[in-house]
Write an enzyme that holds these catalytic residues in place. Structure first.
Site, PDB file in Angstrom:
ATOM      1  N   LYS A 170       0.856  -1.199   0.000  1.00 45.76           N
ATOM      2  CA  LYS A 170       0.000   0.000   0.000  1.00 45.76           C
ATOM      3  C   LYS A 170       0.883   1.237   0.000  1.00 45.76           C
ATOM      4  O   LYS A 170       1.453   1.622   1.019  1.00 45.76           O
ATOM      5  CB  LYS A 170      -0.920   0.051   1.225  1.00 45.76           C
ATOM      6  CG  LYS A 170      -1.945   1.180   1.083  1.00 45.76           C
ATOM      7  CD  LYS A 170      -2.276   1.893   2.366  1.00 45.76           C
ATOM      8  CE  LYS A 170      -1.572   3.188   2.613  1.00 45.76           C
ATOM      9  NZ  LYS A 170      -1.764   4.290   1.669  1.00 45.76           N
ATOM     10  N   GLY A 203      -4.753   4.976   4.134  1.00 47.14           N
ATOM     11  CA  GLY A 203      -4.182   4.167   5.204  1.00 47.14           C
ATOM     12  C   GLY A 203      -5.205   3.799   6.251  1.00 47.14           C
ATOM     13  O   GLY A 203      -5.225   2.670   6.748  1.00 47.14           O
ATOM     14  N   GLY A 207      -5.059   0.321   5.023  1.00 48.41           N
ATOM     15  CA  GLY A 207      -3.949   0.008   5.927  1.00 48.41           C
ATOM     16  C   GLY A 207      -4.467  -0.742   7.152  1.00 48.41           C
ATOM     17  O   GLY A 207      -3.843  -1.696   7.633  1.00 48.41           O
ATOM     18  N   GLU A 245       9.265   1.286  11.258  1.00 53.15           N
ATOM     19  CA  GLU A 245      10.351   2.243  11.048  1.00 53.15           C
ATOM     20  C   GLU A 245       9.721   3.613  11.196  1.00 53.15           C
ATOM     21  O   GLU A 245       8.990   4.055  10.320  1.00 53.15           O
ATOM     22  CB  GLU A 245      10.951   2.004   9.654  1.00 53.15           C
ATOM     23  CG  GLU A 245      12.378   2.447   9.571  1.00 53.15           C
ATOM     24  CD  GLU A 245      12.450   3.898   9.209  1.00 53.15           C
ATOM     25  OE1 GLU A 245      12.473   4.718  10.157  1.00 53.15           O
ATOM     26  OE2 GLU A 245      12.462   4.207   8.032  1.00 53.15           O
ATOM     27  N   CYS A 279      13.519  10.639   7.734  1.00 55.46           N
ATOM     28  CA  CYS A 279      13.358  10.193   9.127  1.00 55.46           C
ATOM     29  C   CYS A 279      14.685  10.184   9.859  1.00 55.46           C
ATOM     30  O   CYS A 279      14.737  10.444  11.052  1.00 55.46           O
ATOM     31  CB  CYS A 279      12.691   8.829   9.172  1.00 55.46           C
ATOM     32  SG  CYS A 279      13.385   7.668   8.006  1.00 55.46           S
ATOM     33  N   GLU A 377       9.702  15.610  16.048  1.00 54.72           N
ATOM     34  CA  GLU A 377      10.112  15.481  14.653  1.00 54.72           C
ATOM     35  C   GLU A 377       9.291  16.466  13.817  1.00 54.72           C
ATOM     36  O   GLU A 377       8.071  16.385  13.781  1.00 54.72           O
ATOM     37  CB  GLU A 377       9.861  14.049  14.162  1.00 54.72           C
ATOM     38  CG  GLU A 377      10.336  13.833  12.742  1.00 54.72           C
ATOM     39  CD  GLU A 377      10.144  12.405  12.260  1.00 54.72           C
ATOM     40  OE1 GLU A 377       9.031  11.857  12.412  1.00 54.72           O
ATOM     41  OE2 GLU A 377      11.108  11.836  11.716  1.00 54.72           O
TER      42      GLU A 377
END
Ligand code: NAP
Ligand code: MG
Length: 472
Positions: A170, A203, A207, A245, A279, A377
């Site tokens: 996906k 998603g 997902g 991840e 990332c 982040e």
């Protein structure tokens, strides 16, 4: 206009079970660049059934058979490299040189690595009377983000196929084009039907359908922490393996020596590449307090001369991926100012002369490790410069983070760099720009579970069986 309205299931291009087209926006122009179909649970079921059926034979193929398939994919990949690069530029705004360069090189590098790992991999080992056998885990659901779209698909699909798994991919709604071309490449390479399947869509819907699916044995996900947690929760009742991840807030430590200005420049270049949407970006730049003025002068010079604009015009940076990411980044820049961080270069708003497109000024703050911009982040071209007193202090700052994806240590004395690298709690530490497709990539702490790249990435797609009493 790209119209990619079909999914790739069981070796064929098929219409979605319920038609549901959605626009894809070019972040450089804010114009519609094409359409994809948004799949439903029923499309996922069809794709999983195809993957399940194909697993019986694909998992039994020999190493040589799978190598032959991967080498055919490689021929097609190389033939269509320019199409892949153009797709990346159009979908997520990477400058042409970056789309045709590192984005495409990374994808091809993971394919070559999967081949090299498979060529040498020890699937069996006899220890005493017991045979240890590594077998493909089964049907894998692969869920990928938009920031390095081709890289993130390649680093999952190729080791999975090499290991003997079948997959349902996906791709991200924001960057669906390069995955579509990769599916065309896999189709042209004659990969057996059902081994690789791709469904586009949301998603939150497909997902989730994949995460809860009883016939998916493993999910490999790259993206945000919140979605990673949700996938793990959704996957728990079916006890499937989940590899995550997730994000990072990695420290880039520059040592106090004659290379400082060059290393600060390198840190800025790495951070701003891909608009900071990486990332593993070194988004906290740690420099010796006594060299702060040097570092700031270099930053003003290097980041101040970076160009932002149309990805086709030879710029350093294109747009960020979407309006929503643009807004999130603007909010963080404002928050940095509100919390008292000093703007060294950049700031809120679009760069001068750009009125359309999701363009952000490359921004560097002088701050400390307690501010929101140093802890969360941002996923944009925003760098935090943080002074340290001595190397113990630098290590403490580096490790004072919820994340542990990467770290960077640069300096003239390799032994000192290596000693600092050993003390950082993160999955990959890059010393003086070290790079290796056969290294492993993945996170400590909230940066995730599991590893990608190289042999360790291949291992994620295998189960271990012991046959006791195998040897007399
Ligand atoms: P995201 O929401 O985590 O999306 C990543 C992938 O997961 C996409 O394919 C997404 O589908 C899918 N997804 C979303 N919700 C899901 C669910 N409930 N179950 C299963 N899959 C789901 O990331 P994003 O929205 O693109 O970016 C948000 C933030 O995540 C960024 O600001 C950044 O901080 C972080 N991020 C990190 C990385 C990384 O490499 N570590 C990469 C990208 C983003 P859709 O197509 O519907 O979005
Ligand atoms: Mg999201």
């Amino acid at each position: 206009m790209r119209d990619y309205l079909q999914f790739y299931i069981d070796g064929k291009w098929v219409d979605p079970i319920v038609a549901n087209a959605a626009e894809v926006i070019n972040p450089a122009t804010e114009e519609v660049s094409g359409h994809i179909s948004l799949g439903s649970n029923a499309d996922v079921d069809t794709a999983v059934a195809a993957a399940r059926q194909a697993f019986d034979s694909w998992s039994q193929t020999s190493v040589e058979e799978r190598l032959a398939v991967l080498r055919r994919i490689q021929e097609q990949y190389n033939a269509r490299a320019a199409d892949l690069g153009a797709a990346v530029t159009e979908e997520m705004g990477a400058p042409v040189e970056l789309g045709n360069g590192f984005h495409t090189i990374l994808g091809g590098g993971h394919l070559q690595t999967a081949i090299e790992v498979l060529e040498k991999y020890q699937f069996e080992e006899l220890r005493g009377q017991t045979l240890f056998v590594k077998e493909p885990i089964g049907v894998c659901g692969l869920i990928t983000p938009w920031n390095w779209p081709l890289n993130q698909v390649a680093v999952k699909v190729f080791p999975a196929l090499a290991a003997g798994c079948t997959v349902v991919l996906k791709p991200p709604q924001l960057a669906p084009y390069s995955a579509q071309i990769l599916a065309e490449i896999i189709d042209a390479a004659g990969v057996p039907a059902g081994v690789f399947n791709m469904v586009q869509g949301r998603g939150s819907e497909i997902g989730t359908a994949m995460s809860v699916h009883p016939d998916i044995d493993m999910i490999s996900f790259t993206g945000s922490e919140s979605v990673g947690v949700e996938i793990a929760k959704n996957a728990a009742p079916t006890v499937k393996r989940v590899c995550q991840e997730l994000g990072g807030k990695s420290a880039y430590i520059v040592l106090d020596d004659e290379l400082l200005n060059d290393k600060v420049a390198a840190a800025c270049g790495g951070m701003m590449m891909n608009c900071g949407q990486t990332c593993s970006a070194g988004s906290r730049l740690l420099v010796p307090a006594n060299r702060l003025q040097d570092a700031m002068a270099t930053i003003k010079n290097v980041v101040g001369s970076m160009t932002v604009g149309d990805p086709h015009s030879g710029v350093t940076m294109g747009p960020v991926v979407s309006k929503s990411q643009y807004n999130i980044i603007q909010d963080y820049i404002q928050k940095g100012i509100d919390e008292g961080a000093e703007v060294i270069v950049g700031g809120v708003g679009r760069p001068d002369g750009l009125n359309k497109g999701y363009y952000v000024k490359p921004t560097v703050f002088l701050t400390n490790n307690a501010t929101t911009i140093a802890r969360e982040e941002i996923f944009g071209p925003v760098l935090c410069l943080i002074p340290y007193h001595d190397l113990d202090d630098a290590v403490a700052i580096a490790n004072d983070s919820d994340f542990g994806l990467a770290g960077y240590v640069d300096g003239a004395d390799l032994a000192t760099c290596n000693a600092v690298a050993r003390r950082i709690r993160a999955g990959a530490i890059y010393v003086n720009g070290g790079f290796d497709f056969h290294s492993a990539f993945g996170g400590y702490k909230k940066s995730g579970n599991g590893r990608e790249w190289g042999e360790e990435g291949f291992d994620e797609y295998l189960e271990l069986k012991c046959i006791l009493g195998y040897a007399p």
